[in-house]
Scaffold this motif. Structure first.
Motif, short mmCIF file in Angstrom:
data_model
loop_
_atom_site.label_atom_id
_atom_site.label_comp_id
_atom_site.label_asym_id
_atom_site.label_seq_id
_atom_site.Cartn_x
_atom_site.Cartn_y
_atom_site.Cartn_z
N ALA A 1 62.98 72.31 18.26
CA ALA A 1 61.88 73.18 17.83
C ALA A 1 62.36 74.19 16.79
N HIS A 2 63.60 74.59 16.88
CA HIS A 2 64.16 75.60 15.98
C HIS A 2 64.61 74.98 14.66
N ALA A 3 65.02 73.71 14.68
CA ALA A 3 65.56 73.06 13.48
C ALA A 3 64.46 72.70 12.50
N ASP A 4 64.77 72.80 11.22
CA ASP A 4 63.84 72.36 10.19
C ASP A 4 63.72 70.84 10.18
N LEU A 5 64.81 70.18 10.52
CA LEU A 5 64.83 68.72 10.57
C LEU A 5 65.75 68.25 11.67
N THR A 6 65.27 67.31 12.47
CA THR A 6 66.08 66.67 13.50
C THR A 6 66.28 65.21 13.11
N ILE A 7 67.53 64.75 13.15
CA ILE A 7 67.84 63.36 12.78
C ILE A 7 68.43 62.64 13.99
N LEU A 8 67.75 61.60 14.44
CA LEU A 8 68.27 60.77 15.53
C LEU A 8 69.24 59.75 14.95
N LEU A 9 70.53 59.91 15.26
CA LEU A 9 71.55 58.99 14.78
C LEU A 9 71.90 57.93 15.82
N GLY B 1 72.98 62.49 18.84
CA GLY B 1 73.76 61.30 19.12
C GLY B 1 74.77 61.03 18.03
N ILE B 2 76.03 61.40 18.23
CA ILE B 2 77.04 61.26 17.18
C ILE B 2 78.08 60.19 17.51
N THR B 3 77.85 59.41 18.56
CA THR B 3 78.77 58.32 18.91
C THR B 3 78.35 57.05 18.18
N TYR B 4 79.24 56.06 18.16
CA TYR B 4 78.92 54.84 17.43
C TYR B 4 78.02 53.91 18.23
#
Length: 413
Positions: free
Chosen positions: A372-380, A315-318
């Motif tokens: 699953a592949h990412a070391d870290l997922t950030i919900l923005l 989620g990269i929208t404002y």
């Protein structure tokens, strides 16, 4: 062909106004000097910011809405509303260039008995100062005598299903009582309630207060988020409990930064700065770096370094469920992560491509596989389509900056 209304500026303020007017049966032209949005609208396509959908645009075109770049059209209307953008300039004051240009375009064609309204965020005094001077000089007419002049702050909540145009009271302040009543007669056709301010300066200051109120309160909960993390306190539970108080409290929630079109104004021309707003701006501007700091700490606690880590931004929208990226903190967060050596990718159902530092950021097609592949997922940003319970199960490590995941399912801001 004559029209009842000209909306000058087809951005996130102007288009919804034009939509409301068209729905009310008012013949409306939408004027903009930029041919690109005009061409897109004329073709029935949604604007880039997603303020209206393509079907909504097509319904407007099928009604009485005409987008145009021809300034001659401005001389054939009874009411003109200026909705030009006023971004913050380098000196942290509002840039009135677009408003001035719109006023010049209208002034050259202004007819007697026209009602001129300004909705753009402006410093108090702009309507009866800059705008009045440009209109009177360019037209040879006098405001309050030959034409009506008033200010009404834009109050839209983009994407909201609760607060539509008709249900949001419209504040108006006219140069004279007759100007106020002319504005009230126009807005009364679009909204259920009109609120009369004492004059243009009071109406302009309403916008200043409302915008700064939002930013100051967001800054407060952002500082509380940092404090509660240090204390080991669940801020989201604190807010849940606090908002049960039936008086004296309004719930705001922290996040990775403050986006949107309403920028806080901490200084108004030559007047003294608003110190609290200035401080709030500093607090909010630190949040993207704080998110990156939390991300690096989480990776370290799980035996990984930020350098070389695969980080997925969600989620990269404002704002949720809209493609508008105005002021989104995602760009700054991505830049800081890249500076640490992380490999950044993203997922957003509303943004097909994204560039940071002129370089394309890889877009994940399959959300669960990418998490699953990412070391870290950030919900923005919490878009409605995200299944956060399923995501918390799939992600190796999840940082939730919106407090949207179930308690214990992720690391929350």
């Amino acid at each position: 062909m004559p029209a009842d209304l000209a909306v000058i500026g087809l951005g996130h303020h102007g288009l919804p106004l034009a939509q409301a007017a068209t729905a009310a049966g008012i013949d409306t032209i939408g004027y903009d000097t930029d041919p690109r949005p005009v061409a897109e609208l004329a073709a029935g396509r949604s604007p880039v910011d997603g303020s209206l959908t393509a079907p909504e645009i097509r319904r407007m075109l099928a009604g009485s809405f005409r987008p145009t770049t021809d300034p001659a059209e401005l001389g054939r209307v009874r009411t003109a509303v200026l909705c030009a953008p006023t971004p913050l300039g380098p000196d942290r004051t509002l840039d009135l260039t677009a408003v001035t240009e719109a006023a010049h375009a209208l002034a050259a064609r202004l007819r007697p008995h026209t009602t001129v309204l300004l909705e753009s965020p402006v410093p108090p005094g702009t309507t009866e100062g800059l705008l009045r001077d440009v209109l009177e000089t360019g037209s040879g007419l006098r405001a309050g005598r030959d034409f009506h002049l008033a200010y009404s702050p834009g109050r839209l909540d983009p994407g909201s299903r609760t607060h539509g145009f008709a249900g949001t009271p419209k504040v108006i302040g006219g140069l004279t009582p007759a100007c106020t009543e002319a504005a009230a007669a126009f807005y009364g056709r679009l909204t259920d309630k009109v609120v009369r301010a004492r004059g243009p300066r009071e109406a302009e200051t309403v916008k200043l207060l409302e915008t700064n109120f939002r930013h100051v309160n967001i800054a407060l909960v952002n500082e509380m988020a940092v404090l509660c993390n240090e204390l080991g306190v669940d801020l989201w539970d604190v807010i849940r409990c606090a908002e049960t108080k039936p008086f004296g409290f309004q719930a705001f929630r922290p996040g990775p930064g403050v986006g949107g079109h309403g920028a806080p104004v901490d200084t108004v021309g030559a007047h003294r700065p608003l110190r609290l707003v200035e401080l709030a701006g500093q607090v909010n501007e630190r949040m993207p770096r704080y998110v990156v700091q939390r991300a690096a700490t989480l990776l370290n606690e799980h035996g990984k370094s930020a350098r070389g880590a695969r980080v997925l931004l969600l989620g990269i929208t404002y704002k949720p469920d809209l493609p508008d990226r105005q002021g989104s903190p995602a760009d700054e967060i991505a830049r800081h992560l890249m500076d640490l050596g992380a490999a950044v990718s993203y997922h957003d159902p509303h943004v097909p491509d994204w560039r940071v530092r002129e370089l394309p950021v890889p877009r994940a097609d399959s959300l669960y596989e990418a998490a699953a592949h990412a070391d870290l997922t950030i919900l923005l940003q919490h878009h409605r389509t995200y299944d956060l319970h399923g995501l918390s199960v799939k992600a190796q490590l999840l940082l939730d900056t919106r407090g949207a995941t179930p308690a214990g399912a992720a690391h929350r801001l």
